[in-house]
Motif scaffolding. Structure first.
Motif, mmCIF file in Angstrom:
data_model
loop_
_atom_site.group_PDB
_atom_site.id
_atom_site.type_symbol
_atom_site.label_atom_id
_atom_site.label_comp_id
_atom_site.label_asym_id
_atom_site.label_seq_id
_atom_site.Cartn_x
_atom_site.Cartn_y
_atom_site.Cartn_z
ATOM 1 N N GLU A 1 0.847 -1.191 0.000
ATOM 2 C CA GLU A 1 0.000 0.000 0.000
ATOM 3 C C GLU A 1 0.881 1.240 0.000
ATOM 4 O O GLU A 1 1.806 1.367 0.802
ATOM 5 N N SER A 2 0.627 2.146 -0.914
ATOM 6 C CA SER A 2 1.468 3.333 -1.039
ATOM 7 C C SER A 2 0.616 4.584 -0.911
ATOM 8 O O SER A 2 -0.608 4.521 -0.775
ATOM 9 N N ALA A 3 1.272 5.723 -0.974
ATOM 10 C CA ALA A 3 0.547 6.993 -0.908
ATOM 11 C C ALA A 3 -0.324 7.152 -2.143
ATOM 12 O O ALA A 3 -0.094 6.533 -3.181
ATOM 13 N N ILE B 1 -5.923 17.819 4.609
ATOM 14 C CA ILE B 1 -4.748 16.935 4.682
ATOM 15 C C ILE B 1 -3.928 17.276 5.914
ATOM 16 O O ILE B 1 -3.371 18.370 6.041
ATOM 17 N N SER B 2 -3.870 16.327 6.819
ATOM 18 C CA SER B 2 -3.062 16.495 8.036
ATOM 19 C C SER B 2 -1.803 15.654 7.977
ATOM 20 O O SER B 2 -0.835 15.922 8.699
ATOM 21 N N ASP B 3 -1.812 14.605 7.152
ATOM 22 C CA ASP B 3 -0.646 13.725 7.006
ATOM 23 C C ASP B 3 -0.275 13.664 5.528
ATOM 24 O O ASP B 3 -0.866 12.938 4.739
ATOM 25 N N TRP B 4 0.743 14.454 5.132
ATOM 26 C CA TRP B 4 1.120 14.539 3.728
ATOM 27 C C TRP B 4 1.796 13.275 3.220
ATOM 28 O O TRP B 4 1.957 13.094 2.011
ATOM 29 N N ASP B 5 2.202 12.380 4.131
ATOM 30 C CA ASP B 5 2.796 11.120 3.684
ATOM 31 C C ASP B 5 1.780 10.235 2.960
ATOM 32 O O ASP B 5 2.151 9.291 2.244
ATOM 33 N N ARG C 1 4.603 17.477 -3.486
ATOM 34 C CA ARG C 1 3.431 16.606 -3.641
ATOM 35 C C ARG C 1 2.530 17.065 -4.808
ATOM 36 O O ARG C 1 1.515 16.443 -5.065
ATOM 37 N N ILE C 2 2.918 18.123 -5.473
ATOM 38 C CA ILE C 2 2.081 18.693 -6.528
ATOM 39 C C ILE C 2 2.696 18.398 -7.904
ATOM 40 O O ILE C 2 3.906 18.539 -8.103
ATOM 41 N N ALA D 1 11.100 24.507 -7.327
ATOM 42 C CA ALA D 1 10.346 24.597 -6.068
ATOM 43 C C ALA D 1 9.872 23.231 -5.592
ATOM 44 O O ALA D 1 9.309 23.129 -4.502
ATOM 45 N N GLY D 2 10.088 22.170 -6.386
ATOM 46 C CA GLY D 2 9.728 20.820 -5.973
ATOM 47 C C GLY D 2 8.619 20.174 -6.768
ATOM 48 O O GLY D 2 8.342 18.982 -6.602
ATOM 49 N N CYS D 3 7.923 20.937 -7.615
ATOM 50 C CA CYS D 3 6.788 20.401 -8.379
ATOM 51 C C CYS D 3 7.254 19.404 -9.439
ATOM 52 O O CYS D 3 8.376 19.491 -9.957
#
Length: 688
Positions: A462-464, A517-521, A557-558, A584-586
């Motif tokens: 199971e993954s994100a 979203i409280s847990d971004w993992d 995460r985007i 920026a990480g996107c």
């Protein structure tokens, strides 16, 4: 003699070696029977007088065949050198040879000059005229000459009736005045004015008319000068000077003609690149606008090919382009009222037009009958068009053709309907209604964010979660009109609201993520679409970074998906925007790969992380070996350059197994999960 030489060269060009013996015998008979030369002199004359024109005409034909399909300006240059210069020089050699066999005194140098200059004037002025006359005669017999057509094409491309009429009338008046005078100075002065007028007309009014005019002026000047020479019985410097000036003027005409032709060829090539679809050879809407500008009233006709194309999904782009190509050839050959066909942008069909008159209904019914008889040949099979429907609208010279074409091509597919007449007024009312609707949606914030989850393939644990954000319309109470995404997004493009819509989606997506979203993992990738117009905005990247900072969004995460269904308006600015977002990480994904603009070219130029394979290649994957090869190839290319892949339109477990076997990273479609409200989905994954 000049006329004989001109005719000789022309018949050699037209008939090659088949007339050599006949021409030689004619020359032999002429010198022996009519001139009274000895048989050996007549025989030598027959050989040498025909030998050089034949050899040089064959050399010209050989070089002509090398360049005839490349450019006409090269053919002009070849003719000038081979026939206009080298052949006259050989004529002097012929005269020297005949003189030697006859035992006469060697020819004087001034005779050589007269011979070469006279030959130049003959071959550069009289011979092309005779050639054109031959072509005109053959044209009456059904023979099509590309040179006459090319000359007419140049004339029509630059011709305006008043200026052409003034030019032609001026030539006729001055010519009549010149031939009516007895004074040599007046005649020559007026003829030089005519030559300047002819040079001005070369290219502007085609090539044939100026050529015939130049021949007339040359003959008038030479006739007057020869009369004077015959009267004085001497070849003086004045006559020699006239030959030199005429030779220079004719050479200038050829130089101008070559330049005009070269410029026209470059312009035609540029127009072809700008206005002709490279896959189907059909002209675009810009050419349609230009063609329609010649008529006060016309009917634009749109043939909807969607019913046929939807049944031929396995054809691929090459096959579909071939269908349109064959249909274009069929219509332009079979129907005299179809001048050419046009390829509308972003539509599955072809355009044409007909002159609006009392017989328009008959013309359209004939066209429908021909379409029903059309057969598309592909491989070992042939198919007919499926329910061909003509959508028609009457237009006038002042109408906005682009807007009308857009409305015409946006008509819904109609089965079992031959001709569908569309009223412009109702279309304009509908456009106003659409604007009112779209403005109401923006004002009242009636958008709703949905999402469609991805399935990460070849990952047993199971993954994100990964998902794509989708936009839907949530109609307010009392709204009778419900618009689907397929209807809504063309409205956004029509009214150029792409940037405003993208800003709304990014803002409200970030807001929902911040709230739920409280847990971004648990989030691996949230994909948001950006249009080509938004990417071309120099402020987009900074606006996104400010929103991310405001709503505390980890940009790693985007993922931003670039839709490839429209071309980037400013590719340089788009690349700058993408690079800022990636730093920026996107992540950056290229959507609809394989169906939009220059797919592989975009792979090479744009900094990307993910490749989304268009669903058109996935939908028929279980039954199409061709699509399997395409998907495998795209997957291999993506892996080789370090990109992840997403397969769209994954509808069944069989689809999932197939895309997994091709090492696709993610699967997306109803076989994985149907779209659902984004807010409910975020709450669901947080509660697990």
């Amino acid at each position: 003699m000049s006329i004989a030489n001109a005719v000789m060269v022309v018949v050699f060009i037209f008939f090659n070696w088949r007339v050599v013996y006949a021409v030689s015998l004619s020359v032999l008979a002429y010198y022996y029977c009519f001139i009274g030369k000895a048989i050996d002199v007549a025989f030598a004359s027959a050989i040498f007088i025909t030998l050089f024109p034949f050899l040089f005409s064959q050399l010209f034909i050989y070089l002509y065949k090398q360049y005839e399909n490349k450019n006409f300006s090269a053919v002009i240059g070849i003719y000038f050198v081979i026939i206009g210069l080298l052949l006259p020089l050989s004529t002097y050699v012929t005269a020297m040879t005949v003189s030697f066999f006859a035992g006469s005194e060697p020819l004087a140098m001034n005779f050589m000059a007269y011979s070469i200059l006279g030959g130049m004037l003959t071959q550069l002025s009289l011979t092309p005229t005779v050639l054109v006359l031959f072509l005109l005669v053959f044209a009456k017999l059904g023979y099509k000459s590309k040179y006459l057509e090319f000359s007419e094409e140049i004339r029509q491309s630059k011709n305006s009736s008043p200026s052409h009429l003034i030019w032609l009338s001026t030539f006729i008046v001055i010519t009549v005045i010149a031939v009516s005078f007895q004074n040599a100075l007046v005649i020559h002065s007026l003829c030089f004015v005519l030559l300047i007028l002819i040079i001005f007309g070369f290219g502007r009014f085609g090539l044939v008319q100026p050529l015939l005019m130049a021949t007339i002026v040359t003959l008038v000047m030479l006739t007057e000068s020869l009369d004077r020479v015959n009267t004085l019985r001497t070849l003086d410097e004045q006559f020699y000077g006239l030959l030199v000036v005429l030779a220079v003027m004719i050479t200038l005409c050829y130089a101008i003609a070559g330049a005009v032709i070269k410029n026209f060829e470059l312009l035609r090539q540029q127009i072809k690149l700008e206005r002709i679809d490279p896959y189907t050879d059909l002209f675009n809407v810009k050419q349609l606008e230009e063609d329609l500008s010649q008529y006060k009233k016309a009917v634009i006709v749109y043939l909807d090919l969607l019913p046929t194309m939807s049944k031929l999904a396995d054809l691929g782009y090459q096959g579909k382009a071939q269908l349109i190509f064959q249909l274009n050839n069929y219509l332009t050959i079979k129907n005299k009222n179809v001048f050419r066909c046009y390829r509308p942008p972003f539509s599955i069909g072809i355009l044409g037009f007909a002159i609006s008159d009392e017989n328009i209904d008959t013309k359209l019914n004939v066209l429908v009958s021909q379409l029903k008889k059309f057969q598309f040949y592909w491989g070992d099979t042939s198919v007919s068009l499926v329910s061909p429907t003509l959508h028609c609208v009457k237009i006038t010279k002042d109408d906005d053709i682009s807007a009308i074409v857009s409305q015409l091509c946006g008509q819904p597919t109609m089965l079992n309907t031959n001709i569908n007449w569309i009223e412009q007024e109702s279309q304009l009312v509908r456009k106003v209604d659409m604007l009112e609707y779209i403005q109401n949606v923006f004002k009242n914030n009636l958008f709703e964010l949905n999402c469609q989850p991805y399935l990460k393939l070849n990952d047993n644990k199971e993954s994100a979660h990964s998902f794509e954000v989708l936009l839907r319309i949530n109609p307010a109470d009392g709204m009778t009109q419900v618009v689907t995404p397929a209807e809504f997004f063309p409205m956004i493009n029509l009214f150029e609201l792409e940037s405003e819509l993208d800003c709304w989606v990014v803002t409200h997506t970030f807001k929902l993520l911040n709230e739920h979203i409280s847990d971004w993992d648990k989030i691996e990738k949230c994909a948001i679409n950006l249009t080509a117009k938004s990417l071309s905005s120099p402020t987009l990247a900074q606006e996104i970074l400010k929103l991310a900072d405001k709503y505390e969004i980890p940009l790693k995460r985007i993922c931003f998906e670039i839709t490839e269904s429209s071309a980037l308006q400013s590719e340089e600015q788009a690349i700058d925007t993408i690079q800022v977002l990636r730093r920026a990480g996107c992540k950056i994904a290229l959507d609809d790969f394989g169906t939009g603009y220059a797919s592989f070219s975009y792979l090479r130029r744009l900094p990307l992380d993910i490749l989304k394979i268009d669903g058109e290649f996935i939908r028929d994957l279980p039954v199409s070996e061709t699509d399997r090869l395409i998907v495998e190839s795209l997957s291999n290319v993506a892996k080789d350059i370090g990109l992840e892949t997403v397969a769209e339109f994954v509808e069944t477990d069989e689809h999932i197994n197939l895309v997994r076997s091709h090492d696709i990273t993610y699967a997306q479609g109803y076989g994985v999960a149907k779209p659902r409200p984004l807010k409910a989905f975020l709450i669901e994954i947080m509660n697990k």
